[in-house]
Design an enzyme around this catalytic site. Structure first.
Site, PDB file in Angstrom:
ATOM      1  N   CYS B 109       0.841  -1.197   0.000  1.00 54.88           N
ATOM      2  CA  CYS B 109       0.000   0.000   0.000  1.00 54.88           C
ATOM      3  C   CYS B 109       0.881   1.255   0.000  1.00 54.88           C
ATOM      4  CB  CYS B 109      -0.975  -0.035   1.178  1.00 54.88           C
ATOM      5  SG  CYS B 109      -2.319   1.142   0.987  1.00 54.88           S
ATOM      6  N   HIS B 228      -3.700  -5.379   1.170  1.00 53.38           N
ATOM      7  CA  HIS B 228      -3.019  -5.600   2.447  1.00 53.38           C
ATOM      8  C   HIS B 228      -2.999  -7.082   2.820  1.00 53.38           C
ATOM      9  CE1 HIS B 228      -2.332  -1.498   3.945  1.00 53.38           C
ATOM     10  NE2 HIS B 228      -3.399  -1.177   3.241  1.00 53.38           N
ATOM     11  N   GLU B 230      -1.318  -8.502   5.098  1.00 47.67           N
ATOM     12  CA  GLU B 230      -1.212  -8.697   6.556  1.00 47.67           C
ATOM     13  C   GLU B 230      -2.568  -8.619   7.244  1.00 47.67           C
ATOM     14  OE1 GLU B 230      -0.632  -5.973   4.988  1.00 47.67           O
ATOM     15  OE2 GLU B 230      -1.151  -4.216   6.191  1.00 47.67           O
TER      16      GLU B 230
END
Lengths: 938, 255
Positions: B109, B228, B230
């Site tokens: 990002c 994302h 994560e």
């Protein structure tokens, strides 16, 4: 000092394209629109060397003269007023340092809009109605409008106000002239205090006192009505083992798992949001996030909300009272502000909601923060004389002076301009830096106590922290944005993004090192003492020297008259639909009602997954637009412990019965938590009131509301641990029209659950499963429903059975929760609220791609047939039970109805005694449901 | 119900390779990114750029570099612009050494935007910008779950994932990849509809051409993506597909 302008042009500019489209859609005559960004620089810096910061030549060009040609249409340039610091200015300095460029003294930004195809007058109208906020911005008309870009000036000294011998009228005159907004009783107390200490009070001393004694800070209305006592007594009586911190701190705390505490706080920021929405809403978030950071000895925010109440954004401009911003602008600006602040803060959005009521020319702007803190740091320590007073974060400016007193005063047409100083521009990057640093400061034991700066500024933060000891400040050490601040303004400024900490002397060096490592500006502004005085110097000049007990305990509380209001007697006029077309119309009216329609066009602009903790976000289901009943976070990394937040408020119910509204709000919030899987034993509550300016009938209703929620809280055993009240919800237009906000109460629950994997969501799971409506149901109680509102009625009776009903509800919720933990037969659940059963059927369908078949003959015959679908049976929960399960086995003894089944076709099918009443494909409903809100914010 | 044992994951930070997760002012995804790295069985260290700048930390001391998401320096003047500028102005030598010694670099990002601002992506040209991430076509911040199809496995990060559809959240306002020389753009991950790259909004929330959501450099070691991973690292996130990327890093570093 040299002034240089850099003009930046985008080769492709979606912002300009989208703005052009929106303006054309709104009916403005335009053929083209360009936006040129301007960076104004002051100093001797080598501008060429700075260009890589401002321009990426791949997609931008730059020039030292505007590249817009006057012949292409009128050009209007908008920037912040000179007294305001641009959010980007600190980054420019930082970038210049990285590039090794010296000599830069200041930077300002602005945007030049060119409106092709419009006349100058038309362009000015577009700017005024869509792009310009006169409170903080200015139209820049020449290339170099200022001789210097820096916000500067010469400060006033310390003024004294001898009050001895002044008559009541003279005191009031003095108060108004200085914008103290203090009632006479407080002025007389000040006069008395002056006499006692034998010298005139200074400007700072009076300002400190009236700020501390404002309704916003001292809750004078609530104190006078003994409402705080009532609510706190209920919490004390419940004596909930999970409660860690109630009412005293910046937020309330609940024990979580593994020695952690979850905290919750809600805060309104109505007045600033009503006069300058962008700044007001941005700082609403900034403030309520700081409440979490300033909780205990330093917390961390893990969730946020934004709840806005406005007039209908589709109201014609002529029907918006003079002096109020247009509600469409408030809604749009609030969305921009929430994204602007919360996204960079990296705080997941838990609940975005937009509500409408004609009583909201003075809008409601509420935000929450959920946070986390280790239990051992959840309680502040007493400061010790000798501890340093450390101020860190943003610099102190003129912004926000008189915020507390202004927010406690009624909004008038005049206040839109008069109290401009109450409005601030938030800087999320500044706050984000210290949100990251505070847990480290805390864990290294650098913080004896910490609090954020809000109303009353330094005087309130340092003063309250030292209220049992004493504090001595040197205001000349405070880092300023604006050199023209008078000492009292430094002391009182409510500039955003600042924190105040008590740091033990032996920890000071370590604390300073941590602050430096996180690039946070700070200064040591004083020391805690033991003389029980709030003393402030500016260098050698004495600015204030007051007794702590006078500031914190001597506020005179005026008696408030209480009078029972007249009862409203109304009947429902609307007839039950009788044809398929009428039924279809009713369904569509409800699904397209502003409160029920798809608001995800706003919600998806707020990050809801940042921090990697989100288990259930504001939206879920197949198309990502089904509103969930709760936000669920798994705050401890790698562990499935859940922190659950739910929210409830209704702006219509209070028109019929404020106390009933309060009751239903508590019940709705709890029902939502139970629906996703939180046990009754694991719920705490937070209240936020927004009520009209106090008068006897308002006082009566307010008291009734507080008594109701206190009783209910006791019955449920769910304590209120945090709350906030604003009794300033009255708007006065320049024609003298008085408009009260609707009685508004937002209740939020904070819950904990051991395993988020056991949470139950709203979307349907399996074809053939049984749909059970669990809870007491009366289809004739349509009062305050969205359904009636959609047809222009408020109705009579709320779907409400008084406080004792909570006992039955608690039994039901416990039974339901018991099913969730082993081989749960409940496959989906949703709490009934606005939009009734119908909205839940629709949402559970869009979330699953499935549909529902409902048989109206399952409902008691005596009720209204439309009420079956649209009554807002708050407290009831629609559950989906495995097809092979016997509902009587699970729900025997409870009120329940088996109303239908989940079907494989994506449609809502309603039958009555075998006859088809209605058959609506979900896809068709989605088309009407997704429109209204998207069009408003287009 | 006190008898119930909560779900928990087996999460044992281990010895072995250490991955630097770079923090700078405004970065806000460093914690969860570090968690995902550890969850893949590696060690993670959040490295504060302030310390790199003052010479207390050196990026080349780590076996891999991840630049996580956030709003570095408020994303003023362009997303990732000022952090990129700092990295190039102050630690070009460290970046070049990371490249020349073949260490994996990931930008997520804002981290992706930063890598593009430094020139590390698309082509490993530190100090020379050859691409950009422009404002979304919608001109809005977009926070949504998306499907992503793996279209290239010549990167260590996407190895073995050919054709896989991965589900992850996106949350950004500037995710529309822009380039002048298409030959430098090597898309690995695309917004997908029915398993195929798509430009359809909101399945492709940025309006990214070709559906490009993630690209690699020519070595396949440097990778940047807008979504994302994560935030999709545990079952209860709704998807743990993001772990595929971190697990690939672990496989690569542990040989």
């Amino acid at each position: 000092m040299a002034l240089v302008n850099v003009y930046v042009q985008f080769k492709q500019d979606p912002e300009a394209e989208n703005l052009l489209k929106a303006l054309k859609d709104a009916g403005y005559m335009l053929t083209g629109l360009r936006i040129e960004r301007v960076i104004r620089l002051e100093g001797s810096a080598d501008t060429e060397k700075l260009l890589p910061m401002f321009v990426n030549p791949l997609y931008q060009t730059s020039s030292y003269k505007s590249a817009l040609s006057e012949t292409d249409g009128p050009i209007i340039e908008i920037g912040y007023q000179r007294a305001v610091t641009d959010p980007e200015t600190p980054s420019v300095f930082d970038g210049a340092r990285a590039l090794g460029v010296d000599g830069l003294e200041w930077a300002r930004l602005s945007s030049r809009y060119q409106f092709t195809g419009a006349t100058q007058a038309e362009a000015e109208r577009i700017v005024k109605e869509n792009l310009f906020n006169s409170i903080v911005q200015t139209i820049i008309t020449s290339e170099h409008p200022w001789d210097s870009l820096r916000p500067h000036g010469v400060p006033d000294g310390v003024k004294q106000f001898p009050m001895s011998g002044l008559s009541d009228a003279e005191l009031m005159k003095l108060s108004n002239e200085n914008s103290w907004y203090a009632p006479l009783s407080q002025l007389k107390a000040l006069q008395e205090y002056e006499k006692k200490i034998g010298r005139p009070l200074t400007d700072a001393e009076i300002e400190i006192t009236v700020q501390s004694w404002s309704d916003h800070c001292y809750h004078t209305t609530w104190r006078s009505l003994k409402l705080m006592d009532r609510l706190q007594a209920a919490t004390a009586k419940i004596n909930h083992p999970a409660v860690v911190s109630v009412f005293k701190d910046n937020a309330g705390g609940m024990k979580f798992y593994e020695d952690q505490v979850i905290l919750i706080k809600g805060e309104t920021h109505n007045f600033p949001s009503a006069i300058a929405t962008f700044g007001g809403v941005a700082t609403k978030h900034g403030g309520v996030i700081r409440d979490a950071i300033g909780f205990g000895r330093g917390g961390y925010a893990i969730g946020g909300s934004t709840i806005m109440g406005t007039m209908d954004p589709r109201t014609p401009a002529a029907d918006v009272p003079s002096g109020a911003l247009h509600p469409r602008s408030i809604v749009k600006e609030s969305i921009r502000a929430t994204g602007y602040y919360c996204n960079p803060m990296g705080i997941p959005m838990m609940y975005p909601a937009f509500r409408i009521h004609p009583g909201f020319p003075k809008c409601m702007a509420l935000g929450h923060t959920m946070g986390i803190i280790p239990e051992k740091y959840a309680l502040k320590l007493d400061v010790i004389p000798g501890d340093a007073v450390v101020l860190f974060g943003g610099r102190t400016g003129r912004d926000g002076i008189h915020g507390a007193t202004a927010s406690s005063a009624a909004m008038t047409d005049e206040s839109v301009t008069k109290d401009a100083a109450a409005v601030q521009i938030g800087l999320p990057i500044t706050e984000r830096k210290f949100m990251t640093a505070v847990p480290e400061l805390r864990d290294k034991e650098c913080l004896r106590s910490i609090t954020d700066l809000g109303a009353g500024g330094i005087s309130c933060a340092a003063g309250e922290m030292g209220s049992e000891t004493g504090v001595r400040l040197d205001l000349s050490t405070v880092l300023l944005k604006d050199e023209s601040l008078a000492p009292w303004e430094i002391l009182l400024s409510e500039s955003q993004e600042r924190m105040c900490a008590a740091v033990p002397q032996e920890k000071l060096a370590e604390a300073e090192e941590i602050l430096r490592r996180y690039d946070i500006e700070y200064s040591i502004i004083g020391v805690f003492t033991d003389n029980h005085k709030l003393t402030a110097y500016h260098g050698d000049t004495l600015v204030a020297d007051m007794d702590m007990p006078f500031i914190w305990k001597a506020c005179p509380i005026e008696q408030i008259e209480v009078k029972e209001p007249a009862k409203i007697d109304r009947q429902v006029v609307r007839a039950v639909p009788s044809t398929p077309a009428e039924w279809k119309d009713a369904v569509e009216k409800v699904l397209t009602h502003f409160h029920c329609c798809d608001q995800s066009a706003a919600g998806t602009q707020f990050d809801s997954t940042v921090q990697g903790r989100t288990v259930m976000g504001p939206y879920g289901g197949k198309n990502g637009r089904m509103r969930n009943d709760a936000y669920i976070s798994a705050p401890i990394r790698g562990k499935a412990y859940g922190a659950v937040a739910t929210f409830a408020n209704n702006v219509f119910y209070g028109d019929l019965d404020p106390a009933g509204m309060a009751r239903l709000s508590v019940i709705e919030a709890i029902a939502k938590a139970v629906a996703v899987g939180v046990s009754m034993d694991d719920i705490v509550l937070c209240d936020n009131f927004y009520t009209p300016k106090i008068r006897p009938e308002v006082a009566w209703n307010l008291r009734a509301m507080v008594e109701t929620i206190s009783d209910l809280s006791e019955t449920f055993g769910a304590p209120f641990i945090s709350g906030k009240d604003s009794s300033s919800g009255t708007f006065k237009s320049d024609t003298g029209e008085i408009i009260d906000v609707p009685y508004t109460l937002v209740v939020s629950t904070t819950g904990r659950m051991q395993d988020v994997c056991k949470a139950v969501s709203k979307e349907f799971k399996k074809v053939g499963n049984r749909l059970i409506l669990l809870g007491k149901f009366d289809a004739s109680k349509l009062g305050g429903s969205v359904y009636l509102d959609a047809y222009g009625e408020r109705g009579d009776k709320l779907h409400d059975w008084g406080n004792m009903w909570a006992k039955d509800l608690a039994v039901m919720y416990r039974r339901l929760n018991g099913l969730y933990w082993n081989e749960n037969p409940i496959k989906s659940a949703s709490a009934i609220a606005e939009g009734g059963l119908m909205l839940r059927l629709f949402e559970a369908s869009i979330g699953s791609g499935l549909g529902a078949l409902v048989d109206l003959s399952a409902f008691p015959d005596e009720g209204r047939k439309d009420g079956n679908l649209f009554a807002e049976a708050v407290g009831s929960i629609l559950v989906e039970l495995d097809s092979f399960e016997d509902p009587a086995k699970h729900f025997g003894g409870l009120p329940w109805l088996e109303i239908g089944r989940v079907i494989g076709v994506p449609e809502i099918e309603i039958k009555d005694k075998g006859m088809e009443v209605l058959q609506l494909p979900i896809a068709d409903l989605v088309k009407v449901w997704e429109k209204p809100f998207a069009e408003v914010i287009r | 119900m006190s008898s119930h044992q909560p779900s928990a994951i087996n999460h044992q930070p281990s010895a072995g390779p250490v991955v630097a997760v770079l923090y700078g002012p405004g970065i806000n995804c460093q914690e969860e990114t570090a968690f995902a790295v550890e969850h893949a069985g590696l060690q993670a260290k959040v490295v504060n750029f302030h310390d790199v700048n003052e010479g207390r930390e050196n990026l080349t001391d780590y076996q891999a570099l991840i630049v996580p998401g956030g709003f570095s320096w408020g994303d003023h003047f362009g997303s990732g612009r000022i952090f990129g500028l700092h990295l190039v102005a102050r630690v070009t030598d460290q970046l070049q050494e990371l490249v020349s010694t073949g260490k994996p670099i990931l930008g997520i990002c804002n981290g992706f935007q930063i890598l593009v601002e430094t020139g590390l992506l698309p082509d490993g040209t530190v100090g020379k910008r050859l691409g950009a991430l422009l404002q979304n076509k919608s001109a809005r911040f977009e926070s949504r779950w998306v499907d992503l199809v793996v279209t290239d496995t010549k990167s260590i990060w996407t190895k073995g994932l050919e054709g896989r559809v991965l589900r992850m959240p996106v949350a950004h306002g500037e995710g529309r990849l822009y380039w002048e020389d298409k030959s430098l753009i090597r898309p690995c991950l695309c917004y997908a509809k029915d398993g195929q790259p798509t430009e359809e909004y909101p399945l492709n929330p940025a309006g990214a051409p070709g559906g490009y959501a993630g690209i690699r450099d020519k070595t396949g070691l440097i990778f940047g993506l807008m979504p994302h991973p994560e935030r999709a690292s545990l079952d209860w996130h709704g998807s743990s597909d993001g772990m595929e990327l971190f697990n690939n890093l672990a496989r690569y570093l542990k040989g």
